[in-house]
Every structure is written in structure tokens, then in C-alpha cells.
Scaffold this motif. Structure first.
Motif, mmCIF file in Angstrom:
data_model
loop_
_atom_site.group_PDB
_atom_site.id
_atom_site.type_symbol
_atom_site.label_atom_id
_atom_site.label_comp_id
_atom_site.label_asym_id
_atom_site.label_seq_id
_atom_site.Cartn_x
_atom_site.Cartn_y
_atom_site.Cartn_z
ATOM 1 N N ARG A 196 0.828 -1.207 0.000
ATOM 2 C CA ARG A 196 0.000 0.000 0.000
ATOM 3 C C ARG A 196 0.859 1.252 0.000
ATOM 4 O O ARG A 196 0.603 2.198 -0.743
ATOM 5 C CB ARG A 196 -0.857 0.033 1.268
ATOM 6 C CG ARG A 196 -1.878 -1.035 1.325
ATOM 7 C CD ARG A 196 -3.241 -0.479 0.935
ATOM 8 N NE ARG A 196 -4.188 -1.562 0.892
ATOM 9 C CZ ARG A 196 -4.758 -2.059 1.983
ATOM 10 N NH1 ARG A 196 -4.504 -1.532 3.167
ATOM 11 N NH2 ARG A 196 -5.590 -3.061 1.879
ATOM 12 N N ARG A 218 2.720 10.991 1.503
ATOM 13 C CA ARG A 218 2.555 11.431 2.894
ATOM 14 C C ARG A 218 1.165 12.004 3.108
ATOM 15 O O ARG A 218 0.551 11.797 4.159
ATOM 16 C CB ARG A 218 3.624 12.462 3.240
ATOM 17 C CG ARG A 218 5.017 11.839 3.375
ATOM 18 C CD ARG A 218 6.052 12.903 3.672
ATOM 19 N NE ARG A 218 5.717 13.631 4.884
ATOM 20 C CZ ARG A 218 6.061 14.906 5.107
ATOM 21 N NH1 ARG A 218 6.726 15.571 4.202
ATOM 22 N NH2 ARG A 218 5.728 15.493 6.230
ATOM 23 N N ALA A 219 0.639 12.720 2.098
ATOM 24 C CA ALA A 219 -0.701 13.281 2.230
ATOM 25 C C ALA A 219 -1.750 12.171 2.322
ATOM 26 O O ALA A 219 -2.833 12.385 2.834
ATOM 27 C CB ALA A 219 -1.004 14.213 1.059
ATOM 28 N N LEU A 220 -1.414 10.980 1.828
ATOM 29 C CA LEU A 220 -2.332 9.839 1.937
ATOM 30 C C LEU A 220 -2.088 9.045 3.219
ATOM 31 O O LEU A 220 -2.620 7.961 3.385
ATOM 32 C CB LEU A 220 -2.188 8.927 0.717
ATOM 33 C CG LEU A 220 -2.782 9.476 -0.577
ATOM 34 C CD1 LEU A 220 -2.370 8.624 -1.765
ATOM 35 C CD2 LEU A 220 -4.301 9.563 -0.491
ATOM 36 N N GLY A 221 -1.252 9.574 4.098
ATOM 37 C CA GLY A 221 -1.053 8.933 5.388
ATOM 38 C C GLY A 221 0.111 7.963 5.434
ATOM 39 O O GLY A 221 0.310 7.276 6.437
ATOM 40 N N VAL A 222 0.896 7.880 4.370
ATOM 41 C CA VAL A 222 2.045 6.974 4.352
ATOM 42 C C VAL A 222 3.168 7.578 5.200
ATOM 43 O O VAL A 222 3.500 8.748 5.046
ATOM 44 C CB VAL A 222 2.542 6.759 2.906
ATOM 45 C CG1 VAL A 222 3.825 5.944 2.884
ATOM 46 C CG2 VAL A 222 1.463 6.083 2.078
ATOM 47 N N ARG A 223 3.712 6.775 6.108
ATOM 48 C CA ARG A 223 4.851 7.246 6.912
ATOM 49 C C ARG A 223 6.133 6.841 6.201
ATOM 50 O O ARG A 223 6.571 5.697 6.260
ATOM 51 C CB ARG A 223 4.819 6.616 8.307
ATOM 52 C CG ARG A 223 3.624 7.044 9.131
ATOM 53 C CD ARG A 223 3.556 6.188 10.399
ATOM 54 N NE ARG A 223 2.246 6.302 11.021
ATOM 55 C CZ ARG A 223 2.050 6.905 12.197
ATOM 56 N NH1 ARG A 223 3.051 7.429 12.865
ATOM 57 N NH2 ARG A 223 0.839 6.957 12.696
ATOM 58 N N PRO A 270 -0.989 10.829 11.066
ATOM 59 C CA PRO A 270 -1.005 10.964 9.608
ATOM 60 C C PRO A 270 -2.237 10.293 8.990
ATOM 61 O O PRO A 270 -2.804 10.802 8.021
ATOM 62 C CB PRO A 270 0.287 10.252 9.175
ATOM 63 C CG PRO A 270 1.184 10.345 10.355
ATOM 64 C CD PRO A 270 0.281 10.291 11.565
ATOM 65 N N ALA A 271 -2.673 9.175 9.564
ATOM 66 C CA ALA A 271 -3.825 8.466 9.004
ATOM 67 C C ALA A 271 -5.101 9.295 9.164
ATOM 68 O O ALA A 271 -5.912 9.390 8.240
ATOM 69 C CB ALA A 271 -3.976 7.111 9.686
ATOM 70 N N ALA A 273 -5.036 12.123 6.787
ATOM 71 C CA ALA A 273 -5.182 11.692 5.393
ATOM 72 C C ALA A 273 -6.647 11.493 5.021
ATOM 73 O O ALA A 273 -7.022 11.673 3.873
ATOM 74 C CB ALA A 273 -4.394 10.404 5.162
ATOM 75 N N LEU A 331 -6.578 4.967 -0.346
ATOM 76 C CA LEU A 331 -5.578 4.366 0.557
ATOM 77 C C LEU A 331 -5.832 4.694 2.034
ATOM 78 O O LEU A 331 -5.743 3.804 2.876
ATOM 79 C CB LEU A 331 -4.160 4.825 0.169
ATOM 80 C CG LEU A 331 -3.485 4.107 -0.998
ATOM 81 C CD1 LEU A 331 -2.103 4.700 -1.230
ATOM 82 C CD2 LEU A 331 -3.350 2.627 -0.702
ATOM 83 N N PRO A 332 -6.160 5.955 2.378
ATOM 84 C CA PRO A 332 -6.327 6.244 3.811
ATOM 85 C C PRO A 332 -7.511 5.512 4.425
ATOM 86 O O PRO A 332 -7.584 5.370 5.642
ATOM 87 C CB PRO A 332 -6.576 7.761 3.844
ATOM 88 C CG PRO A 332 -6.155 8.275 2.522
ATOM 89 C CD PRO A 332 -6.291 7.153 1.544
ATOM 90 N N LEU A 346 -8.549 2.324 3.671
ATOM 91 C CA LEU A 346 -8.492 0.867 3.650
ATOM 92 C C LEU A 346 -7.999 0.342 4.993
ATOM 93 O O LEU A 346 -7.071 0.887 5.584
ATOM 94 C CB LEU A 346 -7.556 0.393 2.529
ATOM 95 C CG LEU A 346 -7.956 0.815 1.112
ATOM 96 C CD1 LEU A 346 -6.971 0.255 0.102
ATOM 97 C CD2 LEU A 346 -9.364 0.349 0.787
ATOM 98 N N ALA A 347 -8.630 -0.727 5.452
ATOM 99 C CA ALA A 347 -8.160 -1.401 6.664
ATOM 100 C C ALA A 347 -6.794 -2.007 6.356
ATOM 101 O O ALA A 347 -6.484 -2.290 5.196
ATOM 102 C CB ALA A 347 -9.153 -2.482 7.069
ATOM 103 N N PRO A 348 -5.950 -2.198 7.401
ATOM 104 C CA PRO A 348 -4.575 -2.642 7.171
ATOM 105 C C PRO A 348 -4.432 -3.793 6.180
ATOM 106 O O PRO A 348 -3.582 -3.760 5.319
ATOM 107 C CB PRO A 348 -4.111 -3.055 8.569
ATOM 108 C CG PRO A 348 -4.884 -2.164 9.475
ATOM 109 C CD PRO A 348 -6.219 -1.935 8.817
ATOM 110 N N LEU A 349 -5.269 -4.814 6.277
ATOM 111 C CA LEU A 349 -5.130 -5.918 5.329
ATOM 112 C C LEU A 349 -6.368 -6.065 4.447
ATOM 113 O O LEU A 349 -6.486 -7.002 3.676
ATOM 114 C CB LEU A 349 -4.847 -7.230 6.073
ATOM 115 C CG LEU A 349 -3.439 -7.315 6.665
ATOM 116 C CD1 LEU A 349 -3.300 -8.519 7.580
ATOM 117 C CD2 LEU A 349 -2.377 -7.359 5.581
ATOM 118 N N GLY A 350 -7.302 -5.118 4.579
ATOM 119 C CA GLY A 350 -8.533 -5.211 3.798
ATOM 120 C C GLY A 350 -8.303 -4.796 2.359
ATOM 121 O O GLY A 350 -7.256 -4.266 2.008
ATOM 122 N N SER A 351 -9.279 -5.058 1.520
ATOM 123 C CA SER A 351 -9.165 -4.629 0.138
ATOM 124 C C SER A 351 -10.271 -3.607 -0.144
ATOM 125 O O SER A 351 -11.077 -3.288 0.714
ATOM 126 C CB SER A 351 -9.273 -5.827 -0.801
ATOM 127 O OG SER A 351 -10.471 -6.505 -0.545
#
Lengths: 327, 263
Positions: free
Chosen positions: A207, A220-225, B71-72, B75, B102-103, B105-110
Motif C-alpha cells: 500500500r 505522505r498526504a495519503l497517510g504513508v509514513r 497521519p492516518a 489523510a 488508501l487512507p 483501507l483497513a490494514p489488510l482489507g481490500s
């Protein structure tokens, strides 16, 4: 191609090639006796040859290929650079240097974990400067990788020249070109855990690597660290490639070629390329290992010879496409 | 969702690029950030998007200090469209727009039904449904701008920050993009756009914030901010002005020496 179909085809290819690899060896063994061993029976000689000599070679080949394919896909995704791979960036040769130091200066004898540990440290030393150059021009990164790669290769040659063991010098080709000859379950024990850890870390980055397709700010704006992705990518690549190199030497170009082969069969997003690259890497390396045994030559060819013939044309093709960045 | 900056200062290296900036964008309005090259507009956009830390002051999103939001969480609440949107891999438009989820989606979800609906809606609003299977790198500049905007819309955030969304667009496509940003504001989004096109900023934005040398030089409705004195002081230009369809029409026209005092 639909993803489940692609994964199934690649997995089948890897398994089929691994089975084919079990039929090859210096001692001729009829297929029937091999099949009997795989079915759980078979005579003692056949069992020894298949299970103790050929099976470890096939397993190490699958693991190393899967790891190199995954590492190539992950590095290309993280660095947004189609030329990135552990061999080109110098991680594999640096891991080989670590392994050579551990083996020929007696550290590896002290504890079995020290061989992969030294290889992993070598890979870390090569990767750390490179991953912090992400976002720099793709060619700048590759040039830095070439420099690290050459330095590590020279280091391997120097270490083997200086090694107290008189037979060490003959090992240069094995460490720099890679080989699966005479692997045992000791090698499997080194490679498999490293492969599982390395692949586990890298496959989990899909992801974040997708987000990075938009550049660092976009990701980063999408929350990626970013710092975490960098750390996990470095750790996953170093552990996986370190383990692979400790067992099979530095095999170049698998990590370069494989993502490019599978990418057109996916939606081209980095996350979609990771797992197919693992399976295709396993298949390709075992196929190359079959190749080195089938190509007639006085001594067995090194794996890296075959992968270089496959990989260098791909490398040059993408280098040509990147050439506009020179100006 | 309200986006504010309070006495915001941002340092890049040792240089203070923004100083004492107060800024507000409320739901339903389109705020254009304008100013000469190097004034700190993009720095402000990046700081508002949480991509640069505040050296002093703070940025708040929905009333919460950005420094306290993960950040999440940021986002999901704010979409950001970087300047000169680039894409490292030749994805299709639909795959690019899906990155906006992307922001969520659950960690392993699709990708789920909600995500698919958001992707379709974003592509419809940005008018790229017909381009869904085209590869982004092969689109024209105008199509590409709309595709990247659709990616930002797919986040379905309450705040949208676009850094120079009109760069390299012809007048027709520039109007399309401005109309799209306007429509987002009318859907209740707090929309912020960094713009160089003063005529379009005056026509479409509710408020302008003029940044000059790292500070807010003027702020308010377009006709006030784009007064002769401020244009001369900040941009070093004079403008023709008129009115069209009830909106101020301001066309930069001639160069004057740039200075603090108007001629």
C-alpha cells in the motif's frame, strides 16, 4: 491477466521447475525412482541423492529467487526507479563481502548465525546510503549503486586474496556470480528464515509503495509514513538478501528482470507486482539453475552468468529509456 | 471541516519562508492563495496539508492541532494535490483514482463497495469516466490534470488543498478545473487552491489570500485584494479591470517596478 490466475500460473511454474530440477544431477537417476522417493518411499540411494543433495538445492533456489524477485519489486517501488534491484544497487555484492569475511576469517565457525548476520550487515551498509537518496535522479542512484557494487566486489576479491585459507581464492567466482552447487539443509536453514522475514516485511509494504507512486508528498498526504517505509524496506531487503547471498552468493539481475516481466501482466501498481515477482523470481532462478546444469561446459557454470545474460539486455533497455534524464 | 493557520511560521533549512500567517478556509468556500513566485504559497499549501512542520504557531484541521492528529487521521480529513502531479508507474486512470482510497483501507482489507462508489463518483465529478482504462502517462495535459484531481476527490475529505492545479493548462481546461474546484466548494468542501492565474482566481474564488515574502499581504474578496496598490506592491504589475457576469474581471497588463509603495 486476472490476479488469481497469474498467481496460480506462476506458482505452478515454480513448483514444476523445482520438480524438474530434482531430476538433474551428476548421478543418473531414473524418473521412477525419483517419483518413488517423492511419494515417501524409494530405495536408500535414491533417497539420499534426492532428499539430501537435490532437494536442498531446489529449495534454496526457490527461496533465493523469490527473495530477489520481491526485493527487486520493492526497491523499484520505493525508489520509483525501474533500474533498482539488490545486485545493481550493491546490496548483494556487499552481502557477499560480509559472508566472505565471516567464512574465511573464521567468524562463521563460532556460531552458525554469524554467516547470515555478516551478510545482512553487508547489505545494510550498502542500502543505508542508497535508500536515503530516494527521489534523487534515477541515474544518480544507479551510479551510486554501481560504485558501491564495484567497491564490494573489490572487497570480496581482496578478502579472499588475504584469507588464510589457501583454497579461498577459487571462491571469488562463486561469491560474486552465485551458485547453488552442493547446497545442503544447512543452507536451507540459513536461507528460509531470512526469506520468510524479508518477504514478510516487504510484502506488507504494498500500500505504501502504491502511495509513493504519487511522489513523497503525495504519499505522505495519503497517510504513508515515509520513514517507516524506508526502514522496513531496508530491513526486509537486507535480511532477505543477506540470507539469500549467505547461501547462494550474489546473483545479479533476477530482482531487475522479474518485476519487469510480471508488471505488464498486472495493473502495474507496486503492490500488485510484489507477490507475482516472488513467484516468478523463484521460477526464474530454478530455471536458471537448470540451465547451468544443462549447458555443456567443463565445469558447472555460475548462476550469475545465466542471469546476467538475461538481465543485462533488460537493464540496457531501461537505461536507454532513462537517458533523457542525463540532459 | 474548517482549516486554519494561526500565526504560522515555517522554516525551510535555516530560512524562514512563512512568518505570522493567519489563514482560514471554511466549508463551502473556495479560497485562492496567490502571490508572486517564491512568496511562500506552496510552502503554505504544504504546511496546511501537514507536510511541513510549523516552526511557530499552528495549523488546525476540524478544530484539532495537526500536531496532535495522526497521519492516518489527517489523510482521511484532508486531500492534497501536489504541484506538477507526477506518477511513477503507468497506471490506468481508474487505478490512479483508487489511490485516493488508501487512507480508508483497513490494514489488510481490500477495496470495498464504499470505496468503489467513491472512486466512481470522483471520476464522474472530474469527468474522467470515459478515460478510466487509459494509461495516465498517455493522456493530454488537460485530461491528466482532471485525472489527478479525481484522485484527490476520491479521498472524500472535508478539506481539499490543490497546489497550482492549473499549471500548463490551456484556458479551456483551466476553466474546467476551476469550475470543478468551485463545485467541490459548493458540495460543502473547504477548498484551497494555489493559483497564479489572477483572472481565474478573481472569477471563481470566494476569497483571496495574497502571500508576499512569507507574510499575508492582503486578504478578502477578489476586488479588494487585487486593488491597484497591492498588485503593484506584490507583483509589480498593473491590471485592466472590469466586470463580467457579475464577477470582477482583472487582467494583469503591464509591468511596473515592484515596491512597497504604489506608484
Amino acid at each position: 491477466m486476472a490476479r488469481p490466475l497469474l498467481l496460480a500460473v506462476l506458482a505452478l511454474a515454480a513448483v514444476a521447475l523445482a520438480l524438474a530440477s530434482l531430476t538433474l544431477g551428476p548421478a543418473p537417476l531414473p524418473l521412477g525412482r525419483i517419483a518413488a522417493v517423492l511419494a515417501g518411499g524409494g530405495d536408500t540411494t535414491a533417497r539420499t541423492i534426492v532428499l539430501d543433495l537435490r532437494l536442498p538445492r531446489a529449495i534454496v533456489g526457490l527461496a533465493v529467487g523469490a527473495m530477489l524477485g520481491t526485493a527487486g519489486a520493492a526497491l523499484q517501488g520505493y525508489l520509483r526507479n525501474p533500474l533498482a534491484e539488490p545486485g545493481v544497487l550493491g546490496a548483494s555484492p556487499a552481502a557477499a563481502l560480509g559472508a566472505v569475511i565471516a567464512l574465511f576469517f573464521g567468524f562463521a565457525g563460532a556460531h552458525p548465525l554469524l554467516l547470515p548476520a555478516f551478510a545482512i550487515m553487508g547489505a545494510v551498509a550498502a542500502l543505508v546510503p542508497l535508500l536515503w537518496l530516494a527521489g534523487e535522479s534515477p541515474l544518480g542512484l544507479i551510479l551510486a549503486g554501481v560504485a558501491i557494487s564495484s567497491l564490494a566486489a573489490a572487497g570480496v576479491a581482496l578478502a579472499l586474496n588475504l584469507a588464510p585459507n589457501p583454497f579461498a581464492l577459487a571462491e571469488i567466482a562463486t561469491w560474486l556470480m552465485g551458485s547453488l552447487e552442493d547446497r545442503s539443509f544447512a543452507d536451507v536453514a540459513v536461507t528460509l528464515p531470512c526469506t520468510f522475514i524479508g518477504m514478510g516485511l516487504l510484502l506488507g509494504q504494498g500500500r505504501a509503495l502504491d502511495g509513493l507512486a504519487l511522489g513523497e508528498d503525495g504519499a505522505r498526504a495519503l497517510g504513508v509514513r515515509i520513514s517507516r517505509v524506508r526502514l522496513v524496506t531496508a530491513a526486509g531487503t537486507a535480511i532477505g538478501v543477506g540470507g539469500a547471498v549467505a547461501a547462494a552468493g550474489a546473483i545479479g539481475f533476477v530482482g531487475l528482470v522479474v518485476p519487469h516481466l510480471v508488471r505488464p501482466l498486472t495493473d502495474r501498481a507496486p503492490s500488485s507486482v510484489l507477490l507475482p515477482s516472488a513467484l516468478a523470481g523463484a521460477a526464474l532462478l530454478v530455471a536458471a539453475d537448470i540451465g547451468v546444469r544443462l549447458i555443456p561446459s567443463p565445469t558447472e557454470l555460475r548462476l550469475g552468468v545465466v542471469t546476467a545474460f538475461l538481465g543485462v539486455p533488460v537493464f540496457l533497455y531501461y537505461l536507454r529509456r532513462e537517458r533523457r534524464l542525463w540532459s | 471541516m474548517v482549516l486554519t493557520a494561526e500565526r504560522l511560521a515555517v522554516d525551510l533549512g535555516k530560512r524562514r519562508v512563512l512568518d505570522g500567517v493567519d489563514f482560514t478556509a471554511i466549508p463551502g468556500e473556495l479560497v485562492a492563495v496567490i502571490g508572486p513566485n517564491g512568496a511562500g504559497k506552496s510552502t503554505l499549501a504544504r504546511a496546511l496539508a501537514g507536510l511541513l512542520p510549523a516552526s511557530a504557531g499552528r495549523v488546525t484541521l476540524g478544530g484539532a492541532d495537526l500536531a496532535t492528529l495522526s497521519p492516518a487521521a489527517q489523510a482521511k480529513a484532508r486531500a492534497y494535490l501536489p504541484q506538477g502531479a507526477t506518477l511513477a508507474w503507468p497506471l490506468t486512470v481508474a487505478r490512479l483514482v483508487a489511490l485516493g482510497r488508501l487512507p480508508h483501507l483497513a490494514p489488510l482489507g481490500s477495496i470495498g463497495d464504499t470505496d468503489r462508489a467513491a472512486i466512481e463518483a470522483a471520476m464522474a465529478r472530474a469527468d474522467v469516466l470515459a478515460l478510466r482504462d487509459r494509461v495516465v502517462t498517455q493522456l493530454s495535459g488537460g485530461e491528466r490534470a482532471r485525472a489527478f484531481l479525481a484522485r484527490a476527490l476520491a479521498v472524500e475529505a472535508g478539506v481539499l488543498i490543490a497546489d497550482e492545479p492549473l499549471a500548463a493548462l490551456d484556458p479551456g481546461h483551466a476553466l474546467d478545473v476551476m469550475a470543478l474546484l468551485r463545485a467541490e466548494a459548493e458540495r460543502g468542501v473547504a477548498a484551497v487552491a494555489v493559483l497564479h492565474e489572477l483572472t481565474l482566481a478573481a472569477r471563481f474564488a470566494d476569497r483571496l489570500v495574497l502571500i508576499d515574502r512569507g507574510r499575508v499581504a492582503a486578504e478578502g474578496v477578489p476586488a479588494d485584494v487585487l486593488a491597484d496598490a497591492t498588485l503593484a506592491a506584490s507583483y509589480g504589475v498593473t491590471a485592466w479591470r472590469g466586470e463580467a457576469c457579475g464577477a470582477p474581471l482583472i487582467v494583469p497588463f503591464a509591468r511596473v517596478s515592484r515596491g512597497r509603495t504604489p506608484p
